[in-house]
Design an enzyme around this catalytic site. Structure first.
Site, mmCIF file in Angstrom:
data_model
loop_
_atom_site.group_PDB
_atom_site.id
_atom_site.type_symbol
_atom_site.label_atom_id
_atom_site.label_comp_id
_atom_site.label_asym_id
_atom_site.label_seq_id
_atom_site.Cartn_x
_atom_site.Cartn_y
_atom_site.Cartn_z
ATOM 1 N N GLY A 32 39.863 45.221 39.805
ATOM 2 C CA GLY A 32 39.205 45.317 41.104
ATOM 3 C C GLY A 32 38.752 43.969 41.629
ATOM 4 O O GLY A 32 39.045 43.607 42.776
ATOM 5 N N LYS A 54 33.151 39.948 30.904
ATOM 6 C CA LYS A 54 32.827 40.269 29.513
ATOM 7 C C LYS A 54 34.056 40.347 28.618
ATOM 8 O O LYS A 54 35.008 41.051 28.912
ATOM 9 C CB LYS A 54 32.077 41.604 29.459
ATOM 10 C CG LYS A 54 30.663 41.474 29.996
ATOM 11 C CD LYS A 54 30.004 42.822 30.107
ATOM 12 C CE LYS A 54 29.557 43.353 28.770
ATOM 13 N NZ LYS A 54 28.998 44.725 28.904
ATOM 14 N N GLY A 80 40.715 49.834 36.544
ATOM 15 C CA GLY A 80 40.481 50.485 35.261
ATOM 16 C C GLY A 80 41.709 51.213 34.749
ATOM 17 O O GLY A 80 42.049 51.140 33.567
ATOM 18 N N ARG A 105 44.061 50.413 50.208
ATOM 19 C CA ARG A 105 44.323 51.684 49.538
ATOM 20 C C ARG A 105 44.809 52.773 50.504
ATOM 21 O O ARG A 105 45.543 53.677 50.091
ATOM 22 C CB ARG A 105 43.061 52.150 48.811
ATOM 23 C CG ARG A 105 42.858 51.375 47.516
ATOM 24 C CD ARG A 105 41.636 51.818 46.769
ATOM 25 N NE ARG A 105 41.686 51.343 45.397
ATOM 26 C CZ ARG A 105 40.632 51.286 44.580
ATOM 27 N NH1 ARG A 105 39.452 51.692 45.023
ATOM 28 N NH2 ARG A 105 40.758 50.845 43.350
HETATM 29 P P1 ADP Z 1 38.270 42.610 37.180
HETATM 30 O O1 ADP Z 1 37.446 43.535 38.044
HETATM 31 O O2 ADP Z 1 39.334 41.908 37.945
HETATM 32 O O3 ADP Z 1 38.787 43.302 35.944
HETATM 33 P P2 ADP Z 1 35.937 41.598 35.824
HETATM 34 O O4 ADP Z 1 35.158 42.736 36.377
HETATM 35 O O5 ADP Z 1 36.233 41.587 34.384
HETATM 36 O O6 ADP Z 1 37.302 41.438 36.652
HETATM 37 O O7 ADP Z 1 35.179 40.224 36.097
HETATM 38 C C1 ADP Z 1 34.875 39.758 37.378
HETATM 39 C C2 ADP Z 1 33.639 38.903 37.361
HETATM 40 O O8 ADP Z 1 33.704 37.891 36.371
HETATM 41 C C3 ADP Z 1 33.432 38.194 38.662
HETATM 42 O O9 ADP Z 1 32.355 38.778 39.356
HETATM 43 C C4 ADP Z 1 33.134 36.758 38.258
HETATM 44 O O10 ADP Z 1 32.022 36.199 38.932
HETATM 45 C C5 ADP Z 1 32.840 36.885 36.783
HETATM 46 N N1 ADP Z 1 33.061 35.609 36.075
HETATM 47 C C6 ADP Z 1 34.176 34.863 36.030
HETATM 48 N N2 ADP Z 1 33.964 33.736 35.327
HETATM 49 C C7 ADP Z 1 32.688 33.746 34.926
HETATM 50 C C8 ADP Z 1 31.870 32.841 34.188
HETATM 51 N N3 ADP Z 1 32.343 31.680 33.729
HETATM 52 N N4 ADP Z 1 30.578 33.192 33.953
HETATM 53 C C9 ADP Z 1 30.102 34.357 34.430
HETATM 54 N N5 ADP Z 1 30.813 35.251 35.128
HETATM 55 C C10 ADP Z 1 32.092 34.946 35.387
HETATM 56 MG MG MG Z 2 35.430 44.270 37.801
#
Ligand code: ADP
Ligand code: MG
Length: 400
Positions: free
Chosen positions: A358, A200, A382, A35
Site C-alpha cells: 500500500g 518493520k 497485504g 482501484r
Molecule cells: P508497504 O505498505 O509498501 O508494504 P510498509 O507499510 O512496510 O510498506 O512501510 C512503509 C513505511 O515505512 C513508510 O511510512 C515509511 O515512512 C517507513 N519507513 C521507510 N524507511 C524508514 C526508516 N528508515 N525509518 C522509519 N520508517 C521508515
Molecule cells: Mg504499509
C-alpha cells in the site's frame, strides 16, 4: 479457480460482484481512483453480457455502523463516469432501498450498494454471523463474481461466505493479479531481484523466508535495514531496530550465503538528528552511524546516494523485479531520494517490474510516477505479500 468464462449465460441474470473500491478520500473527493479504474473491465464485461450488475465493496474502517464520511456514494458517481453509463446508488447495503434498486434493474444496469462495513457482520469473527450476512447479500444475485483482490486474504462475509452461497467465479482483476504474482513465484526470468523496505522487519520476515530460494539478489532498505546492519555487528544509533529479530536476520544472511543469494545492504545512510521533515541530516557510512556527528542519537531515515545508485544498477540488470516497501521515510521530502531512485530504476526495467504494498504504491504516485511506467502495481498490498509468502488466500481457495 473458476473463471468468468466458466459461468453459464449471464443474460438477464443478476450478478453480485465484490470489488475493492476502497479508495483514499479527502472530504468527499477521491484522491486516487486507481482501484475503481482497475475494477471497470470486469463490470463492463458483465454489462456487455446483459447481466444486472450489483456492485458491493467496503470503504475505510467504519467499524460496523453507518458513518457518512465512508459512504460509497462518491465512488458510485466516479464509477458511472468511467463506465459512461448511469450507476444507481443504494444508500443501504441489505435494506429496503437496496432491494428496491435491485428489483428495478434492467439488463445491463449497474447498482452500487452502500459500504459493506456499515454492517458489523461483514468482518465478524463469528462465522455464523458472517454466513447470515452473506445470505442477505446472496438474495441480490443469481451468480457471484469475486474481483476485490485487496481483500482475498480475508475471511469476510462478502469475500468468503458469499462465494459459497452462489455459483461463483473470479473476475479479470483477480485473474490478472494472480497471473503476474505467479510469474514471480514459479518461473521468473533471471536475474530476479527483490527489493524490500518499509518499516518493520518483522512484517517482512515471512516473505524473505519464502523468497530466498527463488531470488538471485535481495536488496534491503527502509527501516528494516537497521536490524540487518545490527546482525552484521554494526551499531545503528537511534534508527528503527527490532532487537528480537537480529538473530533471525543473521540466520537469513547465513542461508542466503548457502543458497548463493546475494543480499545487498546499503553502504551509506542518510542520518537525521530527529524524526521530522525539517531534521538536520547528513550522509554517513552504514558502518559509522554511531561514530558520526549525531552519535547514538543518529536516526537513519533514508539510504544514501551511493546505495541508491548501486540499487538502481542492480535493478537495471534484472529481468524480473519485485519491490515492496519504501527505502526511506518518503513522506518527508528530504528523505524520499532513495525511494525515488528505486522507483525510477523500476520504470526502466526491460523485463517484469512489480510494485506491491500500500505505501509503496502510494509513494510511487506521490513522487509523480505514472502507473503505466511499471509492469504491474498490485491493488492488494497485504494480499500480494501473503501470496508471495506462500500462504493460501481464503478468497481464492473458495473459488474452487
Ligand atoms: P508497504 O505498505 O509498501 O508494504 P510498509 O507499510 O512496510 O510498506 O512501510 C512503509 C513505511 O515505512 C513508510 O511510512 C515509511 O515512512 C517507513 N519507513 C521507510 N524507511 C524508514 C526508516 N528508515 N525509518 C522509519 N520508517 C521508515
Ligand atoms: Mg504499509
Amino acid at each position: 479457480m473458476r473463471h468468468l468464462a466458466d459461468l453459464p449465460s449471464l443474460d438477464g441474470k443478476r450478478v453480485v460482484i465484490r470489488c475493492d473500491l476502497n479508495v483514499p478520500l479527502d472530504g468527499g473527493r477521491i484522491t486516487d481512483d486507481g482501484r475503481i479504474v482497475a475494477s471497470v473491465p470486469t463490470i463492463r464485461y458483465l454489462v456487455e453480457q446483459g447481466a444486472k450488475v450489483v456492485v458491493i465493496s467496503h470503504l475505510g474502517r467504519p467499524d460496523g455502523q453507518p458513518v457518512a464520511e465512508f459512504s460509497l456514494a462518491p465512488v458510485a458517481e466516479r464509477l458511472g463516469q468511467l463506465l459512461e453509463q448511469e450507476v444507481f446508488f443504494a444508500s443501504d447495503t441489505v435494506g429496503s432501498e437496496a432491494h428496491g434498486a435491485v428489483k428495478a434493474m434492467d439488463r445491463g444496469a449497474v447498482v452500487v450498494l452502500e459500504n459493506l462495513r456499515f454492517n458489523a457482520a461483514e468482518t465478524s469473527k463469528d462465522a455464523d454471523e458472517r454466513k447470515q450476512f452473506a445470505a442477505q447479500l446472496a438474495e441480490f444475485g443469481d451468480f457471484f463474481v469475486s474481483d476485490g483482490f485487496g481483500v482475498v486474504h480475508r475471511k469476510q462475509a462478502s469475500v468468503f461466505e458469499l462465494a459459497q452461497l452462489l455459483p461463483s467465479a473470479a473476475g479479470y482483476l483477480i485473474e490478472g493479479e494472480l497471473k503476474v504474482l505467479n510469474r514471480l513465484t514459479s518461473s521468473p526470468e533471471r536475474p530476479y531481484v527483490v527489493v524490500l523496505g518499509g518499516s518493520k522487519v518483522s512484517d517482512k520476515l515471512a516473505v524473505i523466508d519464502h523468497l530466498l530460494p527463488t531470488v538471485d539478489k535481495l536488496l534491503i532498505g527502509g527501516g528494516m535495514l537497521f536490524t540487518f546492519l545490527a546482525a552484521q555487528g554494526y551499531k545503528v544509533g537511534a534508527s528503527l531496530l527490532e532487537p528480537d529479530q537480529i538473530e533471525t536476520c543473521r540466520e537469513y544472511l547465513r542461508r542466503a550465503d548457502e543458497l548463493g543469494v546475494e543480499v545487498i545492504l546499503p553502504t551509506d545512510i542518510l542520518v537525521a538528528n530527529k524524526f521530522a521533515a525539517d531534521a538536520e541530516s547528513f550522509v554517513t557510512k552504514a558502518s559509522e552511524i554511531e561514530s558520526s556527528a549525531f552519535g547514538a542519537a543518529a536516526i537513519g531515515l533514508d539510504i544514501g546516494p551511493e546505495s541508491s545508485a548501486n540499487f538502481a544498477k542492480e535493478i537495471l540488470e534484472a529481468k524480473t523485479v519485485f519491490w515492496n516497501g519504501p527505502m526511506g521515510v518518503f513522506e518527508f521530502q528530504k528523505f524520499a531520494d532513495g525511494t525515488r531512485a528505486v522507483a525510477e530504476a523500476l520504470t526502466k526495467v526491460s523485463g517484469l517490474s512489480v510494485v506491491g504494498g500500500g505505501d509503496s504504491a502510494a509513494a510511487v504516485r506521490i513522487l509523480g510516477f505514472d502507473d503505466n511506467q511499471f509492469g504491474h502495481i498490485s491493488t492488494g498490498g497485504g494480499a500480494s505479500l501473503e501470496f508471495l509468502e506462500g500462504k493460501a488466500l481464503p478468497g481464492i481457495e473458495v473459488l474452487g
